[in-house]
Design an enzyme around this catalytic site. Sequence first.
Site, PDB file in Angstrom:
ATOM      1  N   GLU A  64     -29.858  80.207  13.499  1.00  0.00           N
ATOM      2  CA  GLU A  64     -30.725  80.127  12.197  1.00  0.00           C
ATOM      3  C   GLU A  64     -32.101  80.084  12.619  1.00  0.00           C
ATOM      4  O   GLU A  64     -32.997  80.812  12.204  1.00  0.00           O
ATOM      5  CB  GLU A  64     -30.471  79.534  11.205  1.00  0.00           C
ATOM      6  CG  GLU A  64     -29.088  79.463  10.582  1.00  0.00           C
ATOM      7  CD  GLU A  64     -27.968  78.625  11.119  1.00  0.00           C
ATOM      8  OE1 GLU A  64     -27.987  78.678  12.327  1.00  0.00           O
ATOM      9  OE2 GLU A  64     -27.025  78.025  10.300  1.00  0.00           O
ATOM     10  N   CYS A  98     -29.678  73.061  10.012  1.00  0.00           N
ATOM     11  CA  CYS A  98     -30.052  74.558   9.497  1.00  0.00           C
ATOM     12  C   CYS A  98     -30.219  74.763   8.149  1.00  0.00           C
ATOM     13  O   CYS A  98     -31.109  75.573   7.731  1.00  0.00           O
ATOM     14  CB  CYS A  98     -29.222  75.497  10.129  1.00  0.00           C
ATOM     15  SG  CYS A  98     -29.244  75.327  11.923  1.00  0.00           S
ATOM     16  N   SER A 182       3.242  86.504  44.603  1.00  0.00           N
ATOM     17  CA  SER A 182       3.021  87.090  43.387  1.00  0.00           C
ATOM     18  C   SER A 182       1.362  87.835  43.507  1.00  0.00           C
ATOM     19  O   SER A 182       0.950  88.192  42.755  1.00  0.00           O
ATOM     20  CB  SER A 182       2.901  86.246  42.291  1.00  0.00           C
ATOM     21  OG  SER A 182       1.938  85.100  42.206  1.00  0.00           O
ATOM     22  N   ARG A 198     -12.292  84.059  33.077  1.00  0.00           N
ATOM     23  CA  ARG A 198     -12.583  82.443  33.578  1.00  0.00           C
ATOM     24  C   ARG A 198     -13.838  82.049  33.044  1.00  0.00           C
ATOM     25  O   ARG A 198     -13.974  80.801  33.051  1.00  0.00           O
ATOM     26  CB  ARG A 198     -12.444  82.483  35.206  1.00  0.00           C
ATOM     27  CG  ARG A 198     -11.057  82.615  35.757  1.00  0.00           C
ATOM     28  CD  ARG A 198     -11.111  82.558  37.131  1.00  0.00           C
ATOM     29  NE  ARG A 198      -9.795  82.960  37.613  1.00  0.00           N
ATOM     30  CZ  ARG A 198      -9.468  82.618  39.118  1.00  0.00           C
ATOM     31  NH1 ARG A 198     -10.261  82.769  39.628  1.00  0.00           N
ATOM     32  NH2 ARG A 198      -8.254  82.915  39.384  1.00  0.00           N
ATOM     33  N   LEU A 218      -9.756  79.506  41.802  1.00  0.00           N
ATOM     34  CA  LEU A 218      -9.860  79.355  40.254  1.00  0.00           C
ATOM     35  C   LEU A 218     -11.663  79.223  39.944  1.00  0.00           C
ATOM     36  O   LEU A 218     -11.784  78.629  38.817  1.00  0.00           O
ATOM     37  CB  LEU A 218      -9.407  78.102  39.779  1.00  0.00           C
ATOM     38  CG  LEU A 218      -7.796  78.129  39.977  1.00  0.00           C
ATOM     39  CD1 LEU A 218      -7.082  76.877  39.682  1.00  0.00           C
ATOM     40  CD2 LEU A 218      -6.888  79.141  39.511  1.00  0.00           C
ATOM     41  N   GLY A 297       2.310  79.118  37.537  1.00  0.00           N
ATOM     42  CA  GLY A 297       2.949  79.881  37.964  1.00  0.00           C
ATOM     43  C   GLY A 297       4.205  80.126  36.652  1.00  0.00           C
ATOM     44  O   GLY A 297       4.052  79.749  35.493  1.00  0.00           O
TER      45      GLY A 297
END
Length: 359
Positions: A64, A98, A182, A198, A218, A297
């Site tokens: 706002e 606000c 994998s 991420r 990561l 996993g």
Amino acid sequence: MIRKKDLFLPPMEKDIVYMQRALQLAGLGMGYVSPNPMVGCVIVHNGKIIGEGWHQAYGGPHAEVNAVNSVENSDLLAESEVYVSLEPCAHYGKTPPCADLLAGLKVKKVFICNDDPNPLVAGKGIQKLLNAGIEVDSGILKEEGLHLNRRFFGFHKNKRPYIILKWAQTADHYIARENGDSKWISCELSRTLVHKWRAEEDAVMVGKQTALHDDPALNVRMWKGKDPLRLVIDRHLSLPAHLKVFDRSQPTVLYNTVRESEEESLTYVKCRNDNFFQDIWDDLYKRKILSVMVEGGTMVLNNLIAIGMWDEARVFQSNLSFGKGIAAPRLVSARQLSREPIGDDLLMIYQNDNTWQRI
Ligand code: AOF
Ligand code: ZN
């Protein structure tokens, strides 16, 4: 930008269009405002947008305030309608209320998408506006608003982070080869998208086997944005120190059953063996982590699916076939939200019908 044509929209349709714009603006805060909600605001005078703003950064001005400050001719404000995607706040937090700002400006009417579950605000923001003689219409595009801020609403309602499962599987439903490898199931575009995700979530989590075999960093490399908090499950603290998750390059929490300590950016949190995941969620709730993306996993994913502890699942399916390997998880109580091609892959997004009702 909405321009001339909005002058001719009937009232209800115009309210929806302006609120859609407020939600679109709110979404620009994704990845920057947590643990606050994403909020957008549009100020309309005589069928013309004269101000827009959104909450851009945690600790920064609210939507706002930014919208009001963007108005060139402030004389018009008292004759304007305000569309805000969350009930204006009523408390002195990092910024003044606000609701007081809008009440002081004596705007004509305030349209709200969602009520604020924050006990400091809930209902009080609307009451302040009504007390100032301002008309309030709330609940416009409510479902869309709940979806946009599902992490924030879910966190406050369930007192745990919003949990997103993510994995890549082959066309014949394998998540890894028999030796556990994998890597490289999904295409490069899909992997880029994961880096964007991420940056959007507060934390990412992996189990012991993934930390060990994939040695993931990561972090956010293929996209621009902040690195998430890294969460690693290592019940018996048997992971070797050379792994990337121990490189202290970003804050990391290791959930285990052995010890509790904190050194530099590495935090060890001891959980009870029989209440392991609940202890994790409680810890993350205390840390004000609104969302976690679980990147594997198989064991962690299957455990969470078995106890129904997930809210959303994002599954990449490649056109590769392994013939044999480790079976991909199977979701229970899942409703497919979308299905779209990402490069050579197919991305399917599901929601957990059981937890969704509680958001
Ligand atoms: C609004 N507009 O744009 C946002 C609101 O610590 P503070 O002062 O930033 O306050 C954070 C709380 O304010 C947050 O938990 C939520 O209840 C509300 N967020 N309210 O009127 C905004 N971001
Ligand atoms: Zn506010």
